[in-house]
Design an enzyme around this catalytic site. Structure first.
Site, PDB file in Angstrom:
ATOM      1  N   HIS A  46     -17.538  39.165 -15.457  1.00  0.00           N
ATOM      2  CA  HIS A  46     -16.354  39.861 -15.954  1.00  0.00           C
ATOM      3  C   HIS A  46     -16.679  41.354 -16.075  1.00  0.00           C
ATOM      4  O   HIS A  46     -17.835  41.724 -16.311  1.00  0.00           O
ATOM      5  CB  HIS A  46     -15.951  39.319 -17.331  1.00  0.00           C
ATOM      6  CG  HIS A  46     -15.298  37.967 -17.288  1.00  0.00           C
ATOM      7  ND1 HIS A  46     -14.547  37.465 -18.329  1.00  0.00           N
ATOM      8  CD2 HIS A  46     -15.281  37.014 -16.320  1.00  0.00           C
ATOM      9  CE1 HIS A  46     -14.102  36.258 -18.015  1.00  0.00           C
ATOM     10  NE2 HIS A  46     -14.539  35.960 -16.799  1.00  0.00           N
ATOM     11  N   GLU A  48     -16.281  43.445 -18.422  1.00  0.00           N
ATOM     12  CA  GLU A  48     -16.948  43.810 -19.673  1.00  0.00           C
ATOM     13  C   GLU A  48     -18.453  43.495 -19.621  1.00  0.00           C
ATOM     14  O   GLU A  48     -19.288  44.272 -20.089  1.00  0.00           O
ATOM     15  CB  GLU A  48     -16.363  43.036 -20.862  1.00  0.00           C
ATOM     16  CG  GLU A  48     -14.880  43.223 -21.097  1.00  0.00           C
ATOM     17  CD  GLU A  48     -14.057  42.137 -20.420  1.00  0.00           C
ATOM     18  OE1 GLU A  48     -14.300  41.859 -19.222  1.00  0.00           O
ATOM     19  OE2 GLU A  48     -13.178  41.567 -21.088  1.00  0.00           O
ATOM     20  N   CYS A  76     -12.218  38.016 -23.399  1.00  0.00           N
ATOM     21  CA  CYS A  76     -12.232  36.557 -23.580  1.00  0.00           C
ATOM     22  C   CYS A  76     -13.339  36.170 -24.577  1.00  0.00           C
ATOM     23  O   CYS A  76     -14.063  37.021 -25.097  1.00  0.00           O
ATOM     24  CB  CYS A  76     -12.474  35.867 -22.239  1.00  0.00           C
ATOM     25  SG  CYS A  76     -14.184  36.008 -21.666  1.00  0.00           S
ATOM     26  N   CYS A  79     -16.894  37.259 -23.437  1.00  0.00           N
ATOM     27  CA  CYS A  79     -17.108  38.705 -23.547  1.00  0.00           C
ATOM     28  C   CYS A  79     -17.124  39.161 -25.006  1.00  0.00           C
ATOM     29  O   CYS A  79     -17.881  40.071 -25.360  1.00  0.00           O
ATOM     30  CB  CYS A  79     -16.049  39.451 -22.747  1.00  0.00           C
ATOM     31  SG  CYS A  79     -16.231  39.201 -20.961  1.00  0.00           S
TER      32      CYS A  79
END
Lengths: 147, 147
Positions: A46, A48, A76, A79
Site C-alpha cells: 500500500h 502508506e 486501512c 496501515c
C-alpha cells in the site's frame, strides 16, 4: 497533498487502485509513492507502507519521529498498525473509507487499548479529488452488465 | 511450528523481539523469517510480514491461495490486516498477546465488517515455548531496578 494526489493518479495509470502517499519531515518530502500491490506481487505494498518503509530506510531508524503522513484515502487496518509502530506524528488523509478504513471507520485503531502510539489525525484534505480518482478507476473497470 | 520457533530464537539472538514465522503451501515452506525491525530499520518488518512478502514474491502473486501461516506470537493489528489481504487460508499461532494481538485480543480484526477475508485461526500451538522465548528476552533486558 497535491503530491499524494499525483502519486494516486500515477498508481491508477499502472492499473493499481489509485491511492498515493507522501512522508514529510520538517517540510521536506522523504518519500512519495502510490499503491504497487499488483506490480510488485506484494499484498503489503500500500502507498502508506511504501513511504513509511522508504523514509525509515532514509533515516536509518524504524521510528519516524516528527514525521507526518499525507495519504489520499483513509488508511486501512494494516496501515494504521504500521503508522503506530512508525511513531508518526500526524496523519492527513483525503477520502474516508467506510468499507476498509481503520481511523474513523472500522476498528478505529488509534482509539484502542492495543494501540501504543496514537498520531494526530486530520481527515477530508483533498477529499473530493481523492474520491473522484477512485470513482473513475472503478467505473472504468465495472462490467457493463453491472451498470 | 518448530521452524518458526527456531526463527524466533534466531531473531532474539540478533537483538530483535523473538518472534518467528513460516509460510507453508501444500506441505512446503515457501519462507521462514524472524523479526528484523531494528536490523532493517523497518517498522513493518515483523516476521509475519516478511514471510508474506517473500512467499508472494516466490509465487508472483499478491494473493497467497491455499497458504498457511505458522507464527510464534498472536499477530498484531498490522499483520492481521496483511494476512487478510494475502488471502491466507489458515493461521496457526503460539502465545496469545493481550497487549498487542488482533486475533483473539484487541480489535479481533477477523471478526470485523471491514475484514474482507477471514482465515481459519488456531491458537496455542507451541504456546509454552513461544512465551518462554519472549519472557527470557525481556527478563535479560529489564533494568535491575525494575525487577
Amino acid at each position: 497533498m497535491l503530491l499524494a494526489l499525483a502519486e494516486a493518479a500515477k498508481a491508477g495509470g499502472r492499473g493499481e487502485v489509485p491511492v498515493g502517499a507522501v512522508l514529510v519531515r520538517n517540510g521536506t518530502a522523504l518519500a512519495a509513492e502510490g499503491n504497487r500491490m499488483r506490480e510488485l506481487a506484494d499484498p503489503t505494498a500500500h502507498a502508506e507502507m511504501m513511504v513509511i518503509r522508504a523514509a525509515a530506510s532514509v533515516l536509518g531508524n524504524d521510528r519516524l519521529a516528527e514525521c507526518d503522513l499525507y495519504v489520499t484515502l483513509e488508511p486501512c487496518t494494516m496501515c494504521a498498525g504500521a503508522i503506530s509502530f512508525a511513531r508518526l506524528r500526524r496523519v492527513y488523509y483525503g477520502a474516508s473509507d467506510p468499507k476498509g478504513g481503520a481511523i474513523e471507520s472500522g476498528v478505529r485503531f488509534f482509539a484502542q487499548p492495543t494501540c501504543h502510539h496514537k498520531p494526530e489525525t486530520y481527515g477530508g484534505l483533498g477529499e473530493r479529488e481523492s474520491a473522484e480518482l477512485l470513482r473513475e478507476f472503478f467505473a472504468e473497470r465495472r462490467w457493463p452488465g453491472r451498470l
